[in-house]
Enzyme design. Structure first.
Site, PDB file in Angstrom:
ATOM      1  N   ASN A 223      -0.210  -7.493  14.653  1.00  0.00           N
ATOM      2  CA  ASN A 223      -0.605  -6.593  13.576  1.00  0.00           C
ATOM      3  C   ASN A 223       0.190  -5.293  13.603  1.00  0.00           C
ATOM      4  O   ASN A 223       0.563  -4.758  12.553  1.00  0.00           O
ATOM      5  CB  ASN A 223      -2.102  -6.309  13.658  1.00  0.00           C
ATOM      6  CG  ASN A 223      -2.933  -7.409  13.021  1.00  0.00           C
ATOM      7  OD1 ASN A 223      -3.053  -7.478  11.807  1.00  0.00           O
ATOM      8  ND2 ASN A 223      -3.495  -8.291  13.840  1.00  0.00           N
TER       9      ASN A 223
ATOM     10  N   TRP B  20     -17.849   9.452  40.801  1.00  0.00           N
ATOM     11  CA  TRP B  20     -16.409   9.214  40.899  1.00  0.00           C
ATOM     12  C   TRP B  20     -16.118   7.913  40.157  1.00  0.00           C
ATOM     13  O   TRP B  20     -16.582   6.843  40.557  1.00  0.00           O
ATOM     14  CB  TRP B  20     -15.957   9.089  42.352  1.00  0.00           C
ATOM     15  CG  TRP B  20     -15.841  10.410  43.056  1.00  0.00           C
ATOM     16  CD1 TRP B  20     -16.752  10.962  43.902  1.00  0.00           C
ATOM     17  CD2 TRP B  20     -14.760  11.328  42.970  1.00  0.00           C
ATOM     18  NE1 TRP B  20     -16.312  12.176  44.349  1.00  0.00           N
ATOM     19  CE2 TRP B  20     -15.082  12.431  43.797  1.00  0.00           C
ATOM     20  CE3 TRP B  20     -13.553  11.345  42.269  1.00  0.00           C
ATOM     21  CZ2 TRP B  20     -14.241  13.520  43.941  1.00  0.00           C
ATOM     22  CZ3 TRP B  20     -12.714  12.431  42.415  1.00  0.00           C
ATOM     23  CH2 TRP B  20     -13.055  13.504  43.239  1.00  0.00           C
TER      24      TRP B  20
ATOM     25  N   CYS C 207      -7.955 -15.133  17.395  1.00  0.00           N
ATOM     26  CA  CYS C 207      -8.570 -14.842  18.691  1.00  0.00           C
ATOM     27  C   CYS C 207     -10.064 -15.142  18.693  1.00  0.00           C
ATOM     28  O   CYS C 207     -10.674 -15.259  19.756  1.00  0.00           O
ATOM     29  CB  CYS C 207      -8.330 -13.387  19.076  1.00  0.00           C
ATOM     30  SG  CYS C 207      -6.587 -12.959  19.253  1.00  0.00           S
TER      31      CYS C 207
ATOM     32  N   ARG D 241       0.823  -1.208   0.000  1.00  0.00           N
ATOM     33  CA  ARG D 241       0.000   0.000   0.000  1.00  0.00           C
ATOM     34  C   ARG D 241       0.859   1.261   0.000  1.00  0.00           C
ATOM     35  O   ARG D 241       0.559   2.237  -0.697  1.00  0.00           O
ATOM     36  CB  ARG D 241      -0.927  -0.028   1.218  1.00  0.00           C
ATOM     37  CG  ARG D 241      -1.965   1.074   1.245  1.00  0.00           C
ATOM     38  CD  ARG D 241      -3.080   0.751   2.225  1.00  0.00           C
ATOM     39  NE  ARG D 241      -2.599   0.479   3.568  1.00  0.00           N
ATOM     40  CZ  ARG D 241      -2.689  -0.689   4.171  1.00  0.00           C
ATOM     41  NH1 ARG D 241      -3.206  -1.718   3.536  1.00  0.00           N
ATOM     42  NH2 ARG D 241      -2.247  -0.859   5.398  1.00  0.00           N
TER      43      ARG D 241
ATOM     44  N   VAL E 108       8.395 -22.414   3.780  1.00  0.00           N
ATOM     45  CA  VAL E 108       9.800 -22.038   3.608  1.00  0.00           C
ATOM     46  C   VAL E 108      10.626 -22.918   4.532  1.00  0.00           C
ATOM     47  O   VAL E 108      10.450 -22.890   5.756  1.00  0.00           O
ATOM     48  CB  VAL E 108      10.022 -20.550   3.909  1.00  0.00           C
ATOM     49  CG1 VAL E 108      11.509 -20.200   3.828  1.00  0.00           C
ATOM     50  CG2 VAL E 108       9.220 -19.689   2.940  1.00  0.00           C
TER      51      VAL E 108
END
Length: 443
Positions: free
Chosen positions: A303, A432, A44, A23, A81
């Site tokens: 990521n 609070w 996840c 990109r 690989v």
């Protein structure tokens, strides 16, 4: 044609690196090799596919190989690989579909080989009916195993074990959760573990803590878990006792590993070898509290690693600033979020640490539906520098942890927390905020 970027591993860190590099610099030739059949997915989410809340594994996929191809990134699945020569900048790839090996070259290389389950040396783990949950293939296997299953045991009460305990119960299974330490979520302090245990048992999970798993019994297929506290009859077992980084390829090519055992990188995700980067669960991060390398194998971190590496490869200025160790998960109705160091961890690191633990609510006491919420703050005695914290809630109130994570990243103190202008309205907080109530208890 621009320089050639080869990415080894296409799940989180690798997929992010490839997409970002292309990109930012469309002239780059970007190729991804992934040894499994899936790329760019949210691992996840696997527990929620198992529970049935998400209707299928394909829903976890963020970008398919075809979508990558439209962007100009060439993705090869079932391509492993197996060897890399950094002096020649070549690599050997094995195509598992065709059953053949071939060579490729690179100008820039991203190692995003991830991590794999760490299986403890317990007799019987090689039997049928024993599973792990790390990949889409693991998810496929478990989905099949759940058909007709009635009883399951889970070894380990960390994030995966706790999330899958809920998933199994939602599928109607009897579930026994086995943890060697004295509480669920053993890396955090006891109060949080006690809340988790209560929630798990309230939903029918049998929780055994302080228990040693001695063997998995069976005649080729697991039938029972033998422990120091008795025998648990089962039809399937999930081993959720942690993961370790897949560094074998990196080590063989001369990439330096750090003190955690994962790949050492700088803040631009560069390794010790020219043109070689690492991203995701195979790579270390910098811990913003401890001020040293730290291994945090989580999807959001992966990521960010990949995005940083991709930008740098494309010629942009980018730095990964590190982690505070922030994490969140849920077990049934209870959301648990932590960041930084627990009190036990802080004391072990040599800090003169103390903590406060308070109970408040996620809304005004008079507002319909408001529920209990707990906050733990860990701080350094004398300086009152924040070292960590936890928020436990029945819902999204646990996201208050992000305020603590932001303060930890900047070396914030209890005074800095007290000075924050936090949002208030009766549906969302007492007048609070619970974070401020906890900070007041320090004084």
């Amino acid at each position: 044609m621009g320089k050639r970027v080869v990415v080894v591993g296409g799940v989180a860190g690798g997929a992010s690196a490839a997409a970002k590099a292309k990109r930012e610099n469309p002239e780059l030739e970007v190729v991804v090799y992934e040894k499994s059949g899936w790329v760019s997915y949210g691992a996840c989410g696997l527990p929620y596919v198992l529970s049935g809340e998400i209707p299928g594994l394909e829903k976890l996929v963020a970008r398919t190989p075809e979508a990558f191809r439209k962007q100009g990134v060439l993705v090869h699945t079932r391509h492993e690989v197996v060897d890399i020569d950094p002096s020649l900048k070549t690599l050997t790839v094995f195509d598992h579909t065709e059953g053949r090996a071939f060579q490729d070259r690179y100008d820039h290389l991203v190692l995003a080989t991830g991590a794999r389950p760490s299986i403890p040396p317990i007799p019987g783990t090689e039997q049928a009916g024993v599973y792990t949950l790390r990949s889409m293939e693991d998810g496929e296997a478990l989905l099949k195993a759940l058909e007709g299953a009635r009883r399951a045991a889970i070894l380990g009460a960390g994030y995966i074990g706790l999330e899958v305990a809920e998933a199994f119960r939602k599928r109607g299974l009897e579930v026994t959760l086995l943890e060697a330490k004295d509480r669920p979520l053993p890396h955090w302090d006891p109060e949080v573990g006690a809340l988790l245990k209560e929630e798990l048992e309230r939903h029918g999970v049998e929780v055994w803590t302080g228990v040693k798993v001695e063997a998995l019994r069976g005649q080729g297929r697991v039938e029972a878990v033998e422990t120091s506290e008795g025998v648990v009859p089962v039809e399937l077992v999930l081993v959720a006792t942690g993961v370790r980084p897949n560094v074998e390829l990196a080590r063989a090519m001369g990439v330096a590993l750090g003190p955690t055992g994962a790949i050492a990188t700088d803040e631009r995700m560069r390794t010790n070898l020219e043109g070689v980067y690492a991203a995701g669960d195979v790579a270390e991060s910098f811990h913003q509290v401890l001020k040293r390398p730290y291994w945090l194998p989580l999807g959001d971190v992966a990521n960010k690693h990949g995005r940083t590496a991709g930008a740098v490869i494309a010629g942009k200025e980018a730095r990964f600033q590190g982690v505070a160790g922030t994490a969140i998960f849920k077990a049934f109705g209870l959301a648990v979020a932590t960041t930084g160091l627990s009190l036990e961890a802080a004391l072990k690191e040599g800090y003169a640490a103390k903590k406060v633990f308070i109970q408040s609510r996620d809304g005004a006491h008079y507002y319909p539906g408001s529920q209990p919420l707990w906050v733990e703050l860990v701080y350094e005695e004398g300086t009152e520098r924040l070292l960590g914290g936890a928020v436990v809630a029945f819902g999204h109130g646990a996201l208050r942890i992000d305020a603590l994570a932001a303060l930890l990243a900047k070396g914030g103190t209890v005074e800095d927390l007290l000075a924050l202008d936090l949002a208030y309205a009766p549906p969302f907080s007492p007048v609070w905020d619970p974070l401020l109530i906890a900070a007041q208890q320090v004084r």
